[in-house]
Motif scaffolding. Structure first.
Motif, mmCIF file in Angstrom:
data_model
loop_
_atom_site.group_PDB
_atom_site.id
_atom_site.type_symbol
_atom_site.label_atom_id
_atom_site.label_comp_id
_atom_site.label_asym_id
_atom_site.label_seq_id
_atom_site.Cartn_x
_atom_site.Cartn_y
_atom_site.Cartn_z
ATOM 1 N N ALA A 193 22.489 44.678 48.804
ATOM 2 C CA ALA A 193 22.677 43.613 47.945
ATOM 3 C C ALA A 193 23.692 42.544 48.649
ATOM 4 O O ALA A 193 23.166 41.211 48.638
ATOM 5 C CB ALA A 193 23.921 44.271 46.872
ATOM 6 N N ALA A 194 24.622 42.831 49.399
ATOM 7 C CA ALA A 194 25.177 42.089 50.415
ATOM 8 C C ALA A 194 24.670 41.411 51.185
ATOM 9 O O ALA A 194 24.882 40.133 51.458
ATOM 10 C CB ALA A 194 26.402 42.808 50.900
ATOM 11 N N LEU A 207 30.471 42.503 56.022
ATOM 12 C CA LEU A 207 30.784 41.336 57.030
ATOM 13 C C LEU A 207 29.934 40.045 56.939
ATOM 14 O O LEU A 207 30.480 38.913 56.940
ATOM 15 C CB LEU A 207 30.843 41.696 58.439
ATOM 16 N N ALA A 208 28.616 40.215 56.935
ATOM 17 C CA ALA A 208 27.721 38.843 56.900
ATOM 18 C C ALA A 208 27.986 38.223 55.372
ATOM 19 O O ALA A 208 27.915 37.052 55.814
ATOM 20 C CB ALA A 208 26.432 39.418 56.947
ATOM 21 N N THR A 217 35.827 38.173 48.962
ATOM 22 C CA THR A 217 34.790 38.676 48.656
ATOM 23 C C THR A 217 34.638 40.010 49.299
ATOM 24 O O THR A 217 33.963 40.932 48.745
ATOM 25 C CB THR A 217 33.820 37.603 49.592
ATOM 26 N N GLY A 218 35.008 40.207 50.471
ATOM 27 C CA GLY A 218 34.982 41.779 51.067
ATOM 28 C C GLY A 218 35.643 42.805 50.087
ATOM 29 O O GLY A 218 35.193 43.828 49.577
ATOM 30 N N ALA A 219 36.860 42.258 49.601
ATOM 31 C CA ALA A 219 37.522 43.275 48.517
ATOM 32 C C ALA A 219 36.864 43.397 47.328
ATOM 33 O O ALA A 219 36.789 44.622 46.885
ATOM 34 C CB ALA A 219 39.241 42.548 48.223
ATOM 35 N N LEU A 220 36.284 42.630 46.813
ATOM 36 C CA LEU A 220 35.404 42.762 45.608
ATOM 37 C C LEU A 220 34.241 43.664 45.988
ATOM 38 O O LEU A 220 33.835 44.714 45.127
ATOM 39 C CB LEU A 220 34.956 41.433 45.088
ATOM 40 N N CYS A 221 33.647 43.377 46.988
ATOM 41 C CA CYS A 221 32.413 44.451 47.611
ATOM 42 C C CYS A 221 33.053 46.017 47.404
ATOM 43 O O CYS A 221 32.409 47.025 46.957
ATOM 44 C CB CYS A 221 31.979 44.172 48.671
#
Length: 319
Positions: free
Chosen positions: A132-133, A75-76, A103-107
């Motif tokens: 990491a995120a 989320l951050a 970005t969320g989907a890639l994570c």
């Protein structure tokens, strides 16, 4: 006949959670002067959208017997990318939101690939993504809150009968998630994977693809929650979402989703989020301090897990 039994179990679960929620509302209504008001309920409804969306994604993960500890950090990071796109790159809001969701989907895809490629425990993989995120969020924002301005505050300001647009988005997410789990082959395959992964594999279900899809979905929903979070603060905060993963897991567990996989419901998760929100709001109005709120919430989580054990046996008798 089987569908009738499944419907009966669902109704029993809904009724039990609704009873708990009703008892909490009654308790706080009798204990405080201002709890049982439209203002209180509207405030609670408008405070829970990001929690509801995160918990929806977590429900899918727990159903397959996994776990995702990285949702708060994702989320951050997603929010940081949103702020970067709007403030530094001056991109329009729709494009910035797409970058945020991507970005969320890639994570999530990375989480899923590491879990299935090297057969690593999801706990370890997502714990690594948590760090990491979060580090990525600090790098993108320069470890400072990045103010977006009024370019997206309308998302949280728009309302219908006092209920904000993020609340309506959260309800649509819940309904869609429940329909996917109940009426699609993909949803039914997730229950099969969580119930008995080897049997699901032998029946032809693509376990790897399903797991990657679930983790990608969970992290994409975390990014959607980031959009709501940033619109409320009109800023991208690298510390956003700290501890949200535990709140999401707590709501899902209170809603009755089994930590062992194979059983769960997004609607029940919604009840779990509301129960926690009502509990916190009621305790605040009663003047309870933060340590007391944490003790009570923790006790309820443990009680939900204890109750979950005999429910597994009871549900097996109904099958």
């Amino acid at each position: 006949m089987i569908q009738g039994r499944q419907l009966l179990r669902a109704l029993v679960n809904y009724a039990g959670l609704a009873l708990v929620l009703g008892l909490l509302v009654t308790l706080f209504a009798l204990s405080t002067d201002y709890f049982f008001t439209w203002t209180t309920f509207r405030t609670i409804a408008n405070q829970i959208p990001d929690a509801v969306i995160l918990a929806t994604g977590m429900t899918f993960v727990l159903i397959i017997g996994g776990i995702d500890l990285s949702v708060g950090s994702v989320l951050a990071l997603s929010g940081a990318v949103l702020g970067l796109a709007m403030v530094r790159w001056q991109l329009p809001l729709p494009v910035a939101v797409l970058l945020c969701l991507g970005t969320g989907a890639l994570c999530g895809v990375l989480n899923g690939l590491f879990v299935i490629r090297w057969q690593l425990p999801a706990f370890i993989v997502t714990l690594g993504m948590l760090e990491a995120a979060r580090g990525g969020a600090y790098l993108v924002t320069g470890s400072k809150t990045q103010y977006i301005g009024a370019g997206m505050d309308w998302i949280s300001r728009w309302s219908l009968l006092g209920l904000s647009l993020p609340f309506l988005v959260a309800m649509i997410t819940v309904i869609t998630g429940q329909l996917v789990l109940t009426y699609t082959p993909f949803g039914r395959s997730l229950y099969a994977i969580g119930g008995n992964e080897e049997a699901a594999r032998l029946s032809g279900i693509p376990i790897g693809k399903a797991k990657v899809a679930v983790y990608a979905l969970c992290s994409t929903l975390s990014a959607l929650a980031a959009v709501i979070y940033c619109s409320r603060l009109t800023a991208a905060d690298p510390n956003a979402g700290s501890g949200y993963e535990l709140q999401a897991i707590a709501a899902v567990v209170i809603g009755g989703t089994s930590l062992m996989g194979g059983r769960g419901s997004v609607i029940n998760t919604l009840f779990g989020v509301i129960i926690i929100a009502v509990l916190e709001s009621g305790l605040i109005q009663m003047g309870a301090q933060e340590p007391v709120k944490r003790l009570v919430t923790g006790g309820i989580i443990v009680a939900a897990v204890v109750i979950d054990i005999p429910l597994i046996g009871a549900n097996s008798l109904v099958k």
